[in-house]
Design an enzyme around this catalytic site. Structure first.
Site, short mmCIF file in Angstrom:
data_model
loop_
_atom_site.label_atom_id
_atom_site.label_comp_id
_atom_site.label_asym_id
_atom_site.label_seq_id
_atom_site.Cartn_x
_atom_site.Cartn_y
_atom_site.Cartn_z
N TRP A 1 0.88 -1.32 -0.23
CA TRP A 1 -0.17 0.07 0.07
C TRP A 1 0.70 1.51 0.24
O TRP A 1 0.71 2.23 -0.46
CB TRP A 1 -0.48 0.18 0.80
CG TRP A 1 -1.92 -1.25 1.29
CD1 TRP A 1 -2.20 -2.25 2.01
CD2 TRP A 1 -2.82 -1.49 0.17
NE1 TRP A 1 -2.53 -3.23 1.57
CE2 TRP A 1 -3.79 -2.54 0.69
CE3 TRP A 1 -3.28 -0.98 -1.44
CZ2 TRP A 1 -4.33 -3.67 -0.19
CZ3 TRP A 1 -4.21 -1.49 -2.00
CH2 TRP A 1 -4.99 -2.39 -1.64
N ASP B 1 -2.30 6.54 6.09
CA ASP B 1 -2.42 5.82 6.09
C ASP B 1 -3.29 4.61 6.63
O ASP B 1 -1.93 3.60 7.44
CB ASP B 1 -2.42 4.71 4.68
CG ASP B 1 -2.88 3.93 4.42
OD1 ASP B 1 -4.05 3.86 4.56
OD2 ASP B 1 -3.12 3.13 3.53
N LYS C 1 -11.66 -1.67 6.60
CA LYS C 1 -10.76 -2.95 7.41
C LYS C 1 -11.04 -2.83 8.85
O LYS C 1 -11.09 -4.08 9.24
CB LYS C 1 -9.32 -2.53 6.87
CG LYS C 1 -8.90 -2.27 5.35
CD LYS C 1 -8.63 -4.03 5.33
CE LYS C 1 -8.39 -3.91 3.60
NZ LYS C 1 -7.30 -3.19 3.02
C1 PLP Z 1 -6.66 -2.22 1.67
C2 PLP Z 1 -5.49 -1.06 2.10
C3 PLP Z 1 -5.66 0.13 1.10
C4 PLP Z 1 -6.30 -0.13 -0.01
O1 PLP Z 1 -7.80 0.37 0.59
P1 PLP Z 1 -8.72 0.34 -0.66
O2 PLP Z 1 -10.29 1.08 -0.33
O3 PLP Z 1 -9.24 -1.26 -1.67
O4 PLP Z 1 -8.44 1.28 -2.28
C5 PLP Z 1 -5.34 0.59 1.38
N1 PLP Z 1 -3.76 0.49 2.41
C6 PLP Z 1 -3.88 -0.42 3.24
C7 PLP Z 1 -2.88 0.30 4.03
C8 PLP Z 1 -5.08 -1.13 3.06
O5 PLP Z 1 -5.66 -1.98 3.95
#
Ligand code: PLP
Length: 354
Positions: A100, A167, A191
């Site tokens: 990511w 993030d 998540k």
């Molecule tokens: C799953 C994830 C993403 C991507 O998320 P989307 O909503 O599918 O774009 C980005 N960063 C992390 C840490 C993730 O676990």
């Protein structure tokens, strides 16, 4: 059969949240109408998004400190590019701790210079780099607090003289942190907060409006703030269900109450992985994620037998990501500790038979 859902995302949500969300799809607030067929500008929905926004700030301890919470669309992947669109004038620093982070770097490079502060790519991202220098005068520094795929997590955060961006898709609301050290947090809901379809953005307003480029409206955090997160039609079902999860967390006692439970779940599983001679952990011990535990069999010939055992026990979502292999147990907020115990029992019975 009772199921134990270790899915990495979309993830398990509390049963009470599922029940309320399902009921609202049939009849929202006794209106005789569905949540998903009424105007997003109706007072009933406006109060939902307002509650979601204020619960997010309240749970993070960021009320009245110049932060705004938004529920946007496009996933955390859109967060990668919106961050750079809104903040990158010249050069930003990125810590590369996994898939990511690497994707975030790729997007940022479309907007300006990126300095990789450190990277653990040389070891397939099984650790978190430490002791790296953060140059002065960057536009921002970007981190990924939990690496969902590799099963590593940041426990220390660098001091910076510029905005700190994180993030937090896969560990937001899971542990106590001083969230005020971050100026921009973004997290895909699916998540640890809700269904797919909305992304929580928490941003300190004072860092915005500093870049010289023209930003398209949908990409502009300031536009979304000015419109109270309703510039366009929000993802109503995802926002509502996220709001219910945040209410559930608040009723439980907030992050302070869930954090020790998450600690216990992680300890239970990692202790077994470390004790059991047939299994080995993927991530470096000090950097292990409390949300996503990655591990493998020492002897791959036992795979078929082990896979049968956990599937028979009602476990779902244990297969590791293809870039790591092996297994990944995601233990998000809503996963009961009993499910982790079921997994530990399966691991132990596999050892007995071996
Ligand atoms: C799953 C994830 C993403 C991507 O998320 P989307 O909503 O599918 O774009 C980005 N960063 C992390 C840490 C993730 O676990």
């Amino acid at each position: 059969m009772q199921r134990h859902n270790f899915s990495a995302g979309p993830c398990i949500l509390p049963k009470s949240v599922m029940e309320q969300a399902a009921a609202a799809v049939l009849d929202f607030n006794d209106s005789g109408l569905s949540l998903i067929e009424i105007s997003h500008r109706s007072p009933d929905f406006v109060s939902v998004i307002e509650e979601a926004r204020s619960l997010a700030l309240e749970l993070l301890g960021l009320e009245n400190q110049g932060y705004q919470a938004l529920f946007l669309q496009g996933g955390a992947s859109t967060g990668f590019l919106m961050t750079a669109f809104n903040l990158l004038q010249n050069k930003a620093g990125y810590l590369n701790t996994g898939t990511w982070s690497s994707k975030a770097i790729k997007e940022a490079k479309l907007f300006g210079k990126v300095e990789e502060l450190a990277s653990s790519k040389n070891a397939n991202f099984n650790y978190i780099p430490k002791g790296y220098a953060v140059p002065k005068g960057l536009d921002f520094v970007h981190l990924t607090s939990n690496n969902t795929i590799f099963g590593t997590q940041l426990f220390e955060f660098p001091e910076t003289d510029c905005p700190l961006v994180c993030d937090m898709s896969s560990d937001i609301f899971s542990r106590e942190l001083d969230f005020s050290q971050f100026d921009l947090i973004y997290a895909g809901a699916q998540k640890n907060m809700g269904p797919a379809g909305t992304t929580l953005v928490v941003v300190k307003e004072e860092i915005l409006g500093q870049v010289s480029r023209t930003i398209p409206s949908m990409m502009d955090f300031q536009v979304h703030i000015a419109k109270d997160s309703m510039f366009n039609t929000p993802s109503v079902f995802a926002v509502y269900t996220s709001m219910l999860t945040l209410r559930w967390l608040k009723d439980l006692g907030g992050i302070k109450a869930i954090a020790p439970i998450n600690d216990k779940k992680a300890e239970l599983l990692y202790n077994e992985i470390d004790r059991n001679p047939l299994f080995t952990g993927f991530a470096k011990t000090d950097d292990r994620s409390k949300m996503n535990a990655t591990f493998n069999l020492v002897d791959a010939s036992g795979k078929e037998r082990f896979d049968q055992l956990w599937q028979k026990a009602g476990i779902n979502g244990l297969a590791g990501h293809r870039s790591v292999g092996g297994y990944r147990a995601s233990m998000y907020n809503a996963l009961p500790i009993d499910s982790v115990q079921v997994l530990v029992d399966v691991i132990q019975s596999f050892e007995k038979d071996y």
